[in-house]
Enzyme design. Structure first.
Site, PDB file in Angstrom:
ATOM      1  N   GLN A 259       1.687  15.352 -12.181  1.00 42.56           N
ATOM      2  CA  GLN A 259       0.900  14.129 -12.335  1.00 42.56           C
ATOM      3  C   GLN A 259       0.665  13.839 -13.818  1.00 42.56           C
ATOM      4  O   GLN A 259       0.805  12.699 -14.267  1.00 42.56           O
ATOM      5  CB  GLN A 259      -0.447  14.306 -11.623  1.00 42.56           C
ATOM      6  CG  GLN A 259      -1.134  13.021 -11.285  1.00 42.56           C
ATOM      7  CD  GLN A 259      -0.260  12.157 -10.408  1.00 42.56           C
ATOM      8  OE1 GLN A 259       0.047  11.032 -10.777  1.00 42.56           O
ATOM      9  NE2 GLN A 259       0.186  12.646  -9.277  1.00 42.56           N
ATOM     10  N   HIS A 262       3.173  11.918 -16.193  1.00 38.51           N
ATOM     11  CA  HIS A 262       3.410  10.471 -16.050  1.00 38.51           C
ATOM     12  C   HIS A 262       2.902   9.692 -17.242  1.00 38.51           C
ATOM     13  O   HIS A 262       3.529   8.746 -17.714  1.00 38.51           O
ATOM     14  CB  HIS A 262       2.693   9.933 -14.805  1.00 38.51           C
ATOM     15  CG  HIS A 262       3.536   9.939 -13.590  1.00 38.51           C
ATOM     16  ND1 HIS A 262       4.686   9.206 -13.474  1.00 38.51           N
ATOM     17  CD2 HIS A 262       3.405  10.585 -12.406  1.00 38.51           C
ATOM     18  CE1 HIS A 262       5.225   9.394 -12.287  1.00 38.51           C
ATOM     19  NE2 HIS A 262       4.476  10.239 -11.613  1.00 38.51           N
ATOM     20  N   GLU A 327      -5.743   9.079  -5.088  1.00 34.25           N
ATOM     21  CA  GLU A 327      -4.458   8.478  -4.741  1.00 34.25           C
ATOM     22  C   GLU A 327      -3.606   9.494  -3.965  1.00 34.25           C
ATOM     23  O   GLU A 327      -3.087   9.198  -2.898  1.00 34.25           O
ATOM     24  CB  GLU A 327      -3.744   8.058  -6.032  1.00 34.25           C
ATOM     25  CG  GLU A 327      -2.416   7.368  -5.824  1.00 34.25           C
ATOM     26  CD  GLU A 327      -1.664   7.191  -7.143  1.00 34.25           C
ATOM     27  OE1 GLU A 327      -2.077   7.783  -8.168  1.00 34.25           O
ATOM     28  OE2 GLU A 327      -0.647   6.472  -7.139  1.00 34.25           O
ATOM     29  N   HIS A 328      -3.466  10.690  -4.547  1.00 35.16           N
ATOM     30  CA  HIS A 328      -2.715  11.772  -3.905  1.00 35.16           C
ATOM     31  C   HIS A 328      -3.659  12.942  -3.665  1.00 35.16           C
ATOM     32  O   HIS A 328      -4.390  13.332  -4.574  1.00 35.16           O
ATOM     33  CB  HIS A 328      -1.582  12.266  -4.801  1.00 35.16           C
ATOM     34  CG  HIS A 328      -0.641  11.199  -5.261  1.00 35.16           C
ATOM     35  ND1 HIS A 328      -0.728  10.626  -6.515  1.00 35.16           N
ATOM     36  CD2 HIS A 328       0.411  10.598  -4.643  1.00 35.16           C
ATOM     37  CE1 HIS A 328       0.234   9.715  -6.642  1.00 35.16           C
ATOM     38  NE2 HIS A 328       0.933   9.674  -5.534  1.00 35.16           N
ATOM     39  N   ASP A 361       7.006  11.491  -3.525  1.00 33.86           N
ATOM     40  CA  ASP A 361       7.319  10.529  -4.581  1.00 33.86           C
ATOM     41  C   ASP A 361       8.745  10.009  -4.445  1.00 33.86           C
ATOM     42  O   ASP A 361       9.039   8.878  -4.848  1.00 33.86           O
ATOM     43  CB  ASP A 361       7.195  11.188  -5.962  1.00 33.86           C
ATOM     44  CG  ASP A 361       5.758  11.439  -6.369  1.00 33.86           C
ATOM     45  OD1 ASP A 361       4.861  10.817  -5.774  1.00 33.86           O
ATOM     46  OD2 ASP A 361       5.537  12.257  -7.279  1.00 33.86           O
ATOM     47  N   HIS A 420     -16.879 -31.652  15.128  1.00 37.93           N
ATOM     48  CA  HIS A 420     -16.461 -30.419  15.809  1.00 37.93           C
ATOM     49  C   HIS A 420     -16.830 -30.513  17.294  1.00 37.93           C
ATOM     50  O   HIS A 420     -16.011 -30.232  18.169  1.00 37.93           O
ATOM     51  CB  HIS A 420     -17.163 -29.195  15.207  1.00 37.93           C
ATOM     52  CG  HIS A 420     -16.553 -28.681  13.932  1.00 37.93           C
ATOM     53  ND1 HIS A 420     -16.599 -29.385  12.756  1.00 37.93           N
ATOM     54  CD2 HIS A 420     -15.895 -27.527  13.646  1.00 37.93           C
ATOM     55  CE1 HIS A 420     -15.993 -28.690  11.803  1.00 37.93           C
ATOM     56  NE2 HIS A 420     -15.560 -27.554  12.321  1.00 37.93           N
TER      57      HIS A 420
END
Lengths: 434, 434
Positions: A259, A262, A327-328, A361, A420
């Site tokens: 991670q 990145h 996220e993960h 991934d 209506h």
């Protein structure tokens, strides 16, 4: 050094909240610049695209060469090594199979009052896919963004990808081909988003834009939202790894650094009930950082945003996961199912020690575009549904209208909406129920 | 006078595109003001809410009276006339039944490579519902926004509703009770959105905010998006009515005016292949406008945004519907199913002459929160899915990792992400496959 948090510390909750709430991204204020570029493309079309691409990517295009030709794609793809081609094909196939299961079902039924209703799902007419240039030009990202659109049934998939100095990534072109992308334009930045949203003489506008990008791309996506649909604007990536005693620190270190490599803004957090494992993993990370090619990035990410968190037990680990909504989430524990059952908020969960996030991934099948920055509390990863929309259907017979129409007229009157009510009562008066 | 378009006119396509693309809403630039209010609430909490509510709604509150008490709700509800209570109960029941069918299914399977995967849906922990005050305080809107959240399983539903000069709509309180709203605060505007998103001493923050509001509310929702989820920001409402020869102009007129009476920015378009019906309907609208209570609003909407469109045939009508992607599409034709099959983009379709849109607005069951301003090209109406999110699940056995892991490592190498590759290859080295 990464943060070290221990459940015994009096400020543990505050420190953990600070860790997961820290704004990790320098927010460049590029909104005005993105707005100007969008206005330029709307006014000047292809000419603006050509001028801006010359300026930012240092290549000279014509309306004819904005689009990457089929011959060029063929030639680039032919040069892809067999192993990489096979890996990409495996990934494309598996991602397509996974996403095919997400196709939603239409529904239609008639209830006791005689009212027929339901819904129907249809794809967008055209999807636009943004692919970053340079080192962030990832073929896996092409697959993950384009395949859900194709599986949704979108008839047209237009991809934009800047090619700074003319450099094209052949794997990106192969990924586009494998994903069913119908056209590719060598443009990027806010100008590419504007072209997808508003169209030019060469580029027909799309209805929905997906894909990651830099600050200008994100600002442009926010600006064109409403005129077209957009996917979420992703923040920096993050992983939480929960591990119990007996896990291998070398593997955990690799997962955390996968991670961290990145982006300096990425976040890697180890949560464990074994203080010794936390320390061992910290040392394994230091060893790994000494030999990694992307050490500068990974080390900065780990130092500024990483953490080793020691908890009382796995129930506390689950509670922290729910607060972080990562996220993960890797569950490197003996009984990952029991732990997963306690987690309400996560983009994706990786169960057990043989399931590194990197598998997801690339090749496993689930999408790798996932909610970041605690958005998993309310948002989901990219899916086929992001390229489809639901139309509800309703039909009343005269008898059904007689059954439930008066209640509608009552509510319309209570809201002061006379027409209506009339639209119902005129029909009730006109159509005697047999 | 409304626009009159005839398919024979040389500028027909251009005129129709202008009609559906016109920006009907004056965009008040209140973003800076909303931002200041949000900052005030984040800094000063309840004190800011009390001060701003005194300023905008002219009522004095304390931290204790920010929340509407159960006794107050009980008393207000007890005064609701029986007919209105029954109508609201019918609507609540039918909306709940419809939305229960939208609950998504979890999935989990293992493929030939031995990879187990799937997904799991979970509700948001807390939903926030905005309800406008004054004349736009619609109980039907409470049902439509709150019931999907309840059906989704959200444990907590917090509602905010301003009460200018202390005026509370008892039907709104009843609708909240029927929808399972757990708490109600008498605050509105950007300050209420800020309180829902960031919390105060009295109000616990939520994860997702839904519900319509004025320009300040819309600006505040855009601002807090990312910290919490929001529903779409709706534009003015619109209806397209497609009618063939033989339909009743009086009914069509009522349907068109049911949209026009909402707002001067609303849009009502009749599309017909019968020029005489278009003219008759135009005259019926003029007659109806003479007797309506909301004539000023409806007449302005019809004059500025309304249209009578004569087409060659119903196939052309379907093509126009696809270009307009209307929020509401009424098919007042002999064979509505055949026509509906040609429509790809619409928020909701009302089939046949006995199905006025108002039926769906109130009691039929489908949601009345629908995509406006051509967003039905890419967006759907509000549903249970808006209050849930999907977590993907993945598990590899050592054998499964051996089967697909090398492809992941190949792709990681091609993207220059070394630790991604290591997280796979270290496991492959560590775990000999039996």
């Amino acid at each position: 050094m990464p943060a070290e948090l221990h459940h015994d510390a009096p400020d543990f909750d505050i420190a953990f909240d600070a860790l997961i709430s820290a704004k990790r991204e320098a927010s460049e204020d590029v909104d005005a610049s993105a707005a100007a570029i969008i206005a330029d493309v709307r006014e000047n079309g292809d000419a603006a695209l050509i001028r801006l691409t010359e300026k930012f990517d240092r290549i000279s295009l014509t309306p004819e060469t904005l689009r990457v030709s089929e011959a060029e794609i063929d030639a680039a793809i032919a040069a892809v090594p067999a192993a990489e081609r096979a890996a990409l094909e495996l990934a494309a196939d598996r991602i397509a199979v996974f996403h095919a299961r997400q196709r939603p079902e239409d529904a239609r039924w008639t209830d006791d009052a005689g009212v027929e209703m339901g819904w129907r799902w249809t794809p967008v007419d055209a999807a636009g896919l943004y692919v970053p240039g340079g080192t962030a030009s990832y073929p896996s990202s092409v697959l993950m963004n384009a395949i859900p659109a194709r599986v949704a049934g979108a008839p047209r998939l237009a991809m934009v990808a800047p090619t700074p100095d003319g450099v094209v990534n052949p794997l990106v072109l192969l990924a586009a081909r494998l994903s069913g992308v119908s056209e590719i334009y060598r443009i990027g930045g806010a100008q590419a988003i504007a072209a997808l949203a508003y169209g030019t003489a060469t580029i027909v506008p799309v209805d929905k834009i997906a894909g990651p990008g830099n600050a200008w791309v994100a600002a442009a996506k926010r600006r064109v939202f409403g005129h077209v649909g957009i996917d979420s604007v992703a923040g920096p990536s993050e992983v939480m790894v929960i591990a119990d005693a007996g896990q291998d620190p070398e593997l955990l270190a690799a997962d955390l650094m996968a991670q961290a490599e990145h982006d300096v803004a990425a976040q890697s957090i180890l949560v464990t009930d074994d203080a010794a494992l936390a320390a061992d993993t910290g040392r394994a990370v230091e060893r790994l950082l000494r030999r990694m090619s992307r050490t500068a990035i990974a080390a900065a990410s780990w130092r500024d945003n990483g953490a080793l968190v020691v908890v009382r037990d796995l129930a506390q680990a689950a509670a922290l996961a729910n607060r972080a909504a990562p996220e993960h989430l890797e569950l490197c524990v003996a009984d990952p199912d029991a732990l997963a059952a306690q987690v309400r908020h996560a983009g994706a969960i990786f169960l057990g020690p043989s399931t590194p996030e990197a598998l997801g991934d690339y090749v496993a099948g689930p999408n790798h575009v996932l909610p970041t920055s605690r958005a998993a509390r309310y948002a989901s990863g990219l899916s086929v549904l992001d390229f489809m929309k639901r139309t509800t259907l309703l039909r009343a017979t005269p008898a059904a209208l007689a059954a439930i129409g008066p209640a509608a007229a009552t509510l319309a009157a209570s809201e002061g909406l006379e027409a209506h009510g009339l639209s119902v009562t005129r029909r009730l008066a006109a159509e005697p129920v047999a």
